[in-house]
Design a protein around this motif. Structure first.
Motif, PDB file in Angstrom:
ATOM      1  N   THR B 178       0.841  -1.202   0.000  1.00  0.00           N
ATOM      2  CA  THR B 178       0.000   0.000   0.000  1.00  0.00           C
ATOM      3  C   THR B 178       0.882   1.260   0.000  1.00  0.00           C
ATOM      4  O   THR B 178       1.807   1.354   0.801  1.00  0.00           O
ATOM      5  N   ARG B 189      -1.663  10.670   0.187  1.00  0.00           N
ATOM      6  CA  ARG B 189      -2.744   9.973  -0.526  1.00  0.00           C
ATOM      7  C   ARG B 189      -2.427   8.485  -0.460  1.00  0.00           C
ATOM      8  O   ARG B 189      -1.387   8.043  -0.936  1.00  0.00           O
ATOM      9  N   SER B 191      -3.126   4.528  -1.241  1.00  0.00           N
ATOM     10  CA  SER B 191      -3.750   3.636  -2.232  1.00  0.00           C
ATOM     11  C   SER B 191      -3.307   2.201  -1.993  1.00  0.00           C
ATOM     12  O   SER B 191      -2.108   1.933  -1.855  1.00  0.00           O
ATOM     13  N   THR B 193      -4.993  -2.168  -1.150  1.00  0.00           N
ATOM     14  CA  THR B 193      -6.096  -2.993  -0.645  1.00  0.00           C
ATOM     15  C   THR B 193      -5.635  -3.783   0.563  1.00  0.00           C
ATOM     16  O   THR B 193      -4.618  -4.478   0.516  1.00  0.00           O
ATOM     17  N   ALA B 242     -11.917   8.445   0.334  1.00  0.00           N
ATOM     18  CA  ALA B 242     -11.894   7.411  -0.710  1.00  0.00           C
ATOM     19  C   ALA B 242     -11.488   6.056  -0.129  1.00  0.00           C
ATOM     20  O   ALA B 242     -10.463   5.478  -0.484  1.00  0.00           O
ATOM     21  N   GLN B 244     -13.230   2.288   0.747  1.00  0.00           N
ATOM     22  CA  GLN B 244     -14.430   1.486   0.497  1.00  0.00           C
ATOM     23  C   GLN B 244     -14.276   0.084   1.063  1.00  0.00           C
ATOM     24  O   GLN B 244     -13.196  -0.496   0.956  1.00  0.00           O
ATOM     25  N   GLU B 246     -14.963  -3.447   0.206  1.00  0.00           N
ATOM     26  CA  GLU B 246     -15.266  -4.178  -1.037  1.00  0.00           C
ATOM     27  C   GLU B 246     -16.002  -5.482  -0.791  1.00  0.00           C
ATOM     28  O   GLU B 246     -16.723  -5.967  -1.648  1.00  0.00           O
ATOM     29  N   ARG B 263     -10.567  -1.070   0.350  1.00  0.00           N
ATOM     30  CA  ARG B 263      -9.807  -0.480  -0.742  1.00  0.00           C
ATOM     31  C   ARG B 263      -9.608   1.010  -0.503  1.00  0.00           C
ATOM     32  O   ARG B 263     -10.573   1.738  -0.242  1.00  0.00           O
ATOM     33  N   PHE B 264      -8.356   1.433  -0.586  1.00  0.00           N
ATOM     34  CA  PHE B 264      -8.004   2.844  -0.448  1.00  0.00           C
ATOM     35  C   PHE B 264      -7.611   3.358  -1.831  1.00  0.00           C
ATOM     36  O   PHE B 264      -6.687   2.835  -2.445  1.00  0.00           O
ATOM     37  N   ASP B 265      -8.342   4.373  -2.350  1.00  0.00           N
ATOM     38  CA  ASP B 265      -8.075   4.923  -3.688  1.00  0.00           C
ATOM     39  C   ASP B 265      -7.623   6.371  -3.552  1.00  0.00           C
ATOM     40  O   ASP B 265      -8.441   7.280  -3.612  1.00  0.00           O
ATOM     41  N   GLU B 266      -6.349   6.557  -3.357  1.00  0.00           N
ATOM     42  CA  GLU B 266      -5.844   7.903  -3.103  1.00  0.00           C
ATOM     43  C   GLU B 266      -6.624   8.552  -1.961  1.00  0.00           C
ATOM     44  O   GLU B 266      -7.004   9.729  -2.021  1.00  0.00           O
TER      45      GLU B 266
END
Lengths: 565, 565
Positions: B178, B189, B191, B193, B242, B244, B246, B263-266
């Motif tokens: 990550t 930021r 990002s 999983t 951001a 979620q 999943e 899930r980390f998206d930025e």
């Protein structure tokens, strides 16, 4: 990731270690059953189990069985697979040819059931009691009943149940209340509620043959008042009998097998065997059933081992001690803690197998040897060793599956990998067909102590004589056999002053016996022609990690047998 | 049949055996926390746990959590119960008063969490990581982050997670991928999983504070390149970050707790502590968390024991040896095999508690003693003993729950009695917060061997000095402490020639330590004023059935340390 039977592993044990073919060749019905035929049967069994039964394992757990309007629906694919099982002649593998069976040795059937349990424990429950029911009807039913039921049960066209337990009568069957009232026409009317009936109702066969432990109106209280009745789901005229599945249990596992509460409302049945001799008739079923439960433990453990082994050969985490750091993370199989788990479980699987297959061979000898003394000795072996195998192999099936689950780390705890199902399914084997505690008491209190261990010692002489005292591991196993005999005497003597003692020590004693048997097994396996590198590793693991339990159990027993201050 | 905490059992151990009040009175923040106040807190905790949390146990398992449109719904009643938990001040029991906490000793919090786990393991997971997150933020976060998050986490108004594991990085966190990319405004930021995130998403609190192990763009490979970021579910302006959920895992048990794939998206976050010091910051959380996992093992075992004990006092089967045949079937509690299980598990519960509570007291001393040497010694104790407790108490939580299940016979395998749920729930404690194998390696390889056992021996001197060599059981415990020290040296010497050996023996060593600690514990408990008949029975069971493992482990170690041919 489905379980796959490995016939070559089993054939090594049967042929190279036990010399099964030579032993079977001496029995008249198996004169033609040579090593080639055995190999062929095992190959076909492996293919059938691997291709037809194993793929149904997951749905068996996740979809499971459901009860709707008195009808039990088994999981998707089970009915077709059972049909194929019957068509392949698998239910009748060891049934006599005159009853429509294949007339093959019990030892092959034992292997088949081990594999079935490894592939799909839930499915295995359906035919699991069939052979016991066949033997029970064959030996105890009237000619009329035999004519009507024996053939169908031998071939598996109809499935069978053992209806023993009631809500208040579990380990203590003497408390059974189900009534059987004789009628003028020779049948009985059976009334009562039985629980924990595996396959009490299902959609696999058009009829189900229930063998029901019950009590005649004038019967004395306790186990001597128990009789056995055969109660079919469907009567000869096609009418539905007064037998209903009231509920199926929500269980920890084994969802592929419906565990039924069965209500009998003046259901029509017929006595099997003499009134008051119900338990004796049942015992024919129970000894074979207990050996098969032991093999379930081994099969489940092998299934867990296969999964953990495959995972350990794929997953990389951390550099193992001694490995080259520059190559990055090692396969977890190279980590000592993981290697220890895998090798130790293999020691239990192949060691347990050897003892179990030897016992199944003794079943064949007990049934078919010409010499009465040989039959008697084989029967004795089965009587002593069956409870040991049932308790020890099912405990290891559970504990070892848990150890294999641990190899997966967090992934072991989620459904995806299928290993947690094995653990949940395996748990029941420690309970049914007599809890493991009951097995231990059966061995020590009911069988070994009454003659102060003399009969048991005589039985174990066969093992001593197969060992070669000039080799270290053999001599060690012989020493343990002698120590076991000494400790048996100690318990017998101490029991005079402490009557509860044998009951307290029964588990320790059973474990002591099992570890001793494993010491014999590994001495034999390791030195058999064709033993490989994996066998050497398992033998070493046995001696390092399993065998030390012997001294611990011996110390517990010795200390408990000291005169009380 | 719901689990009920029994504060009097715990107070006996704290007051009569450990003298907790006197020890706490010497620590400045607890000058006012006298025995009466402690008793009052424990009574209230027992009532809350028994009345509010325990009744939700069954639905937590059967209904469980579900994920719908990214939203996780916890089982019925959990949200209201958590609200009551916060309002009662329970999440902040040991948090500092200046942060909005109650400022009470860690040892009381330890008892609370043991009871919570016994009552409802799934529920307990929600606040389980809160205190660790609080300590982590308190010691490592910037003042700005503290101002925004510390208070909410201290009081439990917001829950927290530890986001460590990734699909390919479990025990080997050095493999974590990550990414955290620093931004001009000081945030990062994030990002990647993360898997196996307990409470990654839920409906219990309006915000969730994720502590995420991650890697800055220029970070070196391996564990030294790991940093820690705080990533909230909801940002300061109320916008959704951001992050979620999943998926939630289908697990063997613990259905009351959502195990999330996150899930980390930025996602926006902020570093906690120095770059590259992520593991160090995390360890603050992990030591406390591991002690709590040990207490989960004890709590689950106590819950299983309560059920089995109650059942054994109701169910009658067969006449027990020595009982009057005319009175009919005995209570199963009177059967030796059942009595052995129940007494042995009590030996583990109260013995394990004593060591765990002592460790929690050492946490208080490590935090609050005026004397730096006393703090250091207490810290050492926690460092050595926490992995022992984590592994041994969770293994016993599972094995002992299985033994208690066995008391129910077939009834134990069906859902109705609730005991099979305990077994399924307990299994995960052997895995998470570092598998038990990792604990054993942590103890022996990372902590004990580097100074050839000198530091560990010094730590254990405290136990030796609490024993009175003029009493037999005390002298026996002292002898084992000495033997443990000797065996430690043996391993250290043998490891020169066999570098894999300490890894192979780590489990045996950890068990040896645990049994030694239990020998100390039972010497102390048995002789404390107020020890009762149940304690005497458990002490006897410990010496008969548990203590013999010491010699077995010692023999395994000795044999393995012999020079290799």
């Amino acid at each position: 990731m489905d379980y796959a039977p490995r016939p070559e592993d089993v054939r090594f044990l049967l042929d190279a270690v036990l010399g099964a073919s030579q032993q079977l060749a001496r029995l008249a019905p198996f004169a033609e059953v040579d090593a080639d035929l055995q190999a062929q049967v095992l190959e076909q069994a492996a293919t059938f189990v691997g291709e037809v039964i194993a793929p149904l394992q997951r749905d068996g757990d996740e979809i499971g069985c459901r009860l709707e309007g008195g009808q039990v629906h088994t999981p998707p694919g089970f009915a077709a697979a059972y049909q194929a099982f019957v068509e392949g002649g698998w239910p009748s593998l060891s049934a006599a040819t005159e009853d429509g069976g294949q007339g093959l040795p019990a030892v092959l059937e034992a292997v088949l059931y081990e594999w079935l349990a490894g592939a799909n424990h839930g499915f295995t429950m359906a035919p699991g009691l069939l052979h016991g029911a066949y033997e029970c009807i064959r030996h105890h039913a009237s000619d009329d009943l035999k004519a009507r039921y024996l053939g169908k049960v031998a071939t598996g066209e109809w499935l069978a149940t053992m209806c023993l337990t009631e809500a208040h009568a579990g380990s203590d069957l003497g408390l059974v209340r189900t009534r059987a009232v004789p009628q003028a026409n020779g049948c009985v009317r059976v009334s009562g509620t039985k629980i924990f009936i595996s396959g009490g109702e299902h959609d696999l066969t058009p009829n189900i043959v229930h063998l029901v432990l019950c009590r005649l109106p004038d019967a004395p209280a306790g186990p001597k008042g128990l009789s056995l009745a055969l109660v079919p789901k469907v009567l000869d005229d096609g009418a539905r009998n007064a037998v209903q599945c009231e509920r199926i249990e929500e269980k920890m596992g084994l969802h592929g097998s419906p565990t039924c509460v069965m209500r009998f409302d003046e259901a029509t049945g017929w006595l099997v065997g003499e009134p008051g001799r119900g338990l004796a008739a049942m015992f024919v079923m129970m000894n074979a059933a207990r050996l098969h439960v032991a093999l379930q433990g081994i099969g489940l453990l092998d299934a867990a081992w296969q999964k953990a082994h495959a995972y350990a050969q794929e997953r990389r985490q951390m550099v193992a001690p001694g490995a080259d750091r520059a190559s990055g993370p090692s396969l977890i199989a190279e980590h000592p803690a993981v290697a220890r788990v895998l090798d130790t479980q293999r020691a239990w699987i192949d060691g347990g197998r050897l003892i179990a297959y030897r016992t199944a061979l003794q079943l064949d000898i007990a049934r078919h040897a010409e010499d009465a003394k040989a039959r008697e000795a084989a029967q004795q072996w089965c009587s002593y060793i069956t409870p040991v195998l049932k308790a020890a192999c099912t405990q290891q099936g559970f504990d070892g599956a848990s150890a294999c689950l641990q190899v997966f780390g967090g992934h072991g705890y989620v459904r995806e990998w299928g290993i947690e199902q094995i653990l949940r399914d395996a748990r029941v084997t420690m309970i049914y067909e007599g809890t493991n505690e009951i097995q231990a008491i059966d061995l020590l209190v009911r069988k070994v102590l009454p003659d102060v261990g003399a009969g048991f010692a005589a039985t174990l002489l066969a093992l001593r004589d197969e060992l070669d005292a000039s080799r270290d591991v053999d001599a060690d196993a012989q020493r343990r056999l002698a120590q076991l005999r000494y400790l048996t005497t100690q318990i017998a003597m101490a029991a005079h002053a402490q009557p509860r003692l044998p009951y307290e020590l029964a588990d320790d004693y059973l474990r002591l016996v099992m570890v001793t048997l494993l010491a014999w097994a590994w001495a034999r396996i390791e030195q058999a022609p064709g033993a490989g590198e994996a066998h050497a590793r398992a033998a070493a693991a046995f001696r390092r990690w399993v065998l030390p339990e012997f001294d611990m159990r011996a110390a517990i027993i010795k200390k408990a047998c000291e005169p009380q201050g």
